[in-house]
Design a protein around this motif. Structure first.
Motif, PDB file in Angstrom:
ATOM      1  N   ARG A   1       5.063   6.618  -5.507  1.00 15.49           N
ATOM      2  CA  ARG A   1       4.661   5.285  -5.043  1.00 15.49           C
ATOM      3  C   ARG A   1       4.575   4.284  -6.197  1.00 15.49           C
ATOM      4  N   LYS A   2       3.882   4.693  -7.247  1.00 15.62           N
ATOM      5  CA  LYS A   2       3.569   3.737  -8.313  1.00 15.62           C
ATOM      6  C   LYS A   2       4.817   3.292  -9.089  1.00 15.62           C
ATOM      7  N   THR A   3       5.707   4.210  -9.341  1.00 14.66           N
ATOM      8  CA  THR A   3       6.896   3.886 -10.127  1.00 14.66           C
ATOM      9  C   THR A   3       8.169   4.008  -9.295  1.00 14.66           C
ATOM     10  N   GLY A   4       8.211   5.056  -8.457  1.00 13.44           N
ATOM     11  CA  GLY A   4       9.455   5.345  -7.748  1.00 13.44           C
ATOM     12  C   GLY A   4       9.810   4.307  -6.699  1.00 13.44           C
ATOM     13  N   ALA A   5       8.794   3.789  -5.997  1.00 12.64           N
ATOM     14  CA  ALA A   5       9.081   2.929  -4.846  1.00 12.64           C
ATOM     15  C   ALA A   5       9.895   1.695  -5.240  1.00 12.64           C
ATOM     16  N   LEU A   6       9.552   1.066  -6.355  1.00 10.16           N
ATOM     17  CA  LEU A   6      10.280  -0.163  -6.722  1.00 10.16           C
ATOM     18  C   LEU A   6      11.690   0.159  -7.231  1.00 10.16           C
ATOM     19  N   LEU A   7      11.821   1.283  -7.939  1.00 16.25           N
ATOM     20  CA  LEU A   7      13.165   1.685  -8.389  1.00 16.25           C
ATOM     21  C   LEU A   7      14.051   1.983  -7.176  1.00 16.25           C
ATOM     22  N   GLU A   8      13.459   2.672  -6.206  1.00 14.84           N
ATOM     23  CA  GLU A   8      14.215   2.995  -4.984  1.00 14.84           C
ATOM     24  C   GLU A   8      14.604   1.704  -4.247  1.00 14.84           C
ATOM     25  N   ALA A   9      13.647   0.795  -4.130  1.00 12.41           N
ATOM     26  CA  ALA A   9      13.932  -0.458  -3.433  1.00 12.41           C
ATOM     27  C   ALA A   9      14.961  -1.300  -4.192  1.00 12.41           C
ATOM     28  N   SER A  10      14.999  -1.169  -5.499  1.00 11.76           N
ATOM     29  CA  SER A  10      15.987  -1.922  -6.291  1.00 11.76           C
ATOM     30  C   SER A  10      17.394  -1.471  -5.926  1.00 11.76           C
TER      31      SER A  10
ATOM     32  N   PRO B   1       0.803  -1.238   0.000  1.00 10.63           N
ATOM     33  CA  PRO B   1       0.000   0.000   0.000  1.00 10.63           C
ATOM     34  C   PRO B   1       0.833   1.283   0.000  1.00 10.63           C
ATOM     35  N   ARG B   2       2.081   1.206   0.516  1.00  9.50           N
ATOM     36  CA  ARG B   2       2.907   2.423   0.507  1.00  9.50           C
ATOM     37  C   ARG B   2       3.663   2.572  -0.807  1.00  9.50           C
ATOM     38  N   GLY B   3       3.545   1.567  -1.672  1.00  6.13           N
ATOM     39  CA  GLY B   3       4.275   1.595  -2.938  1.00  6.13           C
ATOM     40  C   GLY B   3       3.354   1.357  -4.122  1.00  6.13           C
TER      41      GLY B   3
END
Ligand code: GRG
Length: 303
Positions: A188-197, A158-160
């Motif tokens: 959240r929609k795009t940035g969160a996964l790039l950041e987590a990567s 939910p936060r991503g």
């Protein structure tokens, strides 16, 4: 203040990306061999092995190497991240979401296998990704692996991704969104996964707190710039060039950076974010060369 970081002109980003993609593609194939039910594996493999730029796993490996560790220790996590990303593409294309019919140069998952199997293929990729990290991460203290699981679960939830998608759908048809709302959706929609990567690679490599903080800033700016570029290309590029539907944002009356700020201002914002992202890496010297070059190439994709 933005520090000027000169790109290393001798670094061959094209060759670097090809090598990394080949390694990631081969490992993805080995992590998702056929089992029963065959139809489910077929649907999962159809979207996962269809190509794609593999940007997120490449960022993960590059961040791991920046810490001085071997990229190899982050390979299971890098592949897991690509599975989470592919899940989000399959679900994003569903009729209840963006209703896309073309992705990664081929018909979307639900067009090939039907909605039920597409939903289950996405769910399975998400679950499989975490199993992969837990079972195959070796040579790393368990505490780091646990921190990576937490980082990626946060980015997917939910936060991503999921929260960003809900916000995005809720604002469909509203053209009067402010840039701050748009930034929140895309963070959240795009940035969160790039950041987590990026963070996952750094965590696995044993980065200290200041390194993680700098890489997080770099990744946040890169992630937002990535979405702005994606929005611009949806207006200016073609289905053949991108391998996915274009012009859908306008027809769904979605608020995007070009629709809110205009094309020229969107481009300027992306350039500013990339310049700032590059300056976040200044203190790492040559170790940051691939991450610098990747940021630079994002802006070049607009020319
Ligand atoms: C079920 C937990 C859960 C979440 C799903 C559907 C959804 C929630 C979120 C949508 C996220 C999404 C699709 C964001 C768009 C991100 C984006 C710009 C994708 C394009 O990425 P590229 O260009 O694609 O890296 P390739 O194909 O090259 O990998």
């Amino acid at each position: 203040m933005t520090m000027n970081v000169e790109p290393d002109r001798s670094f061959d980003l094209g060759a670097y990306l090809s090598l990394r993609r080949a390694r990631i593609d081969a490992t993805l194939e080995s992590f998702l061999a056929f089992e029963e039910p065959r139809a489910l594996y077929e649907a999962m493999r159809y979207s996962l092995l269809a190509g794609g730029k593999r940007l997120r796993p490449i960022l993960c490996l590059a961040a791991c190497e920046l810490t001085g560790a071997r990229a190899e220790i982050a390979l299971p996590t890098a592949c897991a991240i690509e599975m989470i990303h592919t899940m989000s593409l399959i679900h994003d294309d569903l009729p209840a979401m963006d209703d896309g019919d073309y992705r990664r140069g081929r018909p979307t998952n639900h067009k090939m296998y039907g909605e039920a199997l597409a939903i289950l293929a996405g769910d399975s990729l998400l679950a499989h990704s975490f199993e992969l990290i837990a079972r195959h991460t070796v040579g790393v203290p368990a505490k780091r692996t646990l921190a990576v699981v937490a980082e990626l679960a946060r980015a997917a939830g939910p936060r991503g991704l999921a929260g960003g998608q809900v916000e995005d759908l809720a604002h469909e048809g509203k053209s009067d969104l402010g840039a701050d709302v748009l930034e929140d959706i895309h963070t959240r929609k795009t940035g969160a996964l790039l950041e987590a990567s990026v963070l996952s690679g750094a965590i696995l490599g044993g980065a200290d707190a200041p390194t993680k903080a700098r890489l997080r800033r770099y990744a946040r700016r890169l992630g937002l710039a990535f979405q702005i570029v994606d929005d611009i290309l949806d207006v200016t590029s073609s289905r053949e060039a991108l391998g996915k539907c274009v012009g859908k944002d306008a027809s769904a009356r979605k608020a995007t950076y070009p629709s809110v700020l205009g094309l020229a201002e969107s481009r300027r914002l992306a350039e500013m974010l990339i310049a700032d992202a590059r300056s976040d890496l200044a203190c790492f010297g040559d170790r940051a060369t691939p991450l610098l070059a990747l940021a630079e190439s994002l802006i070049q994709s607009l020319s």
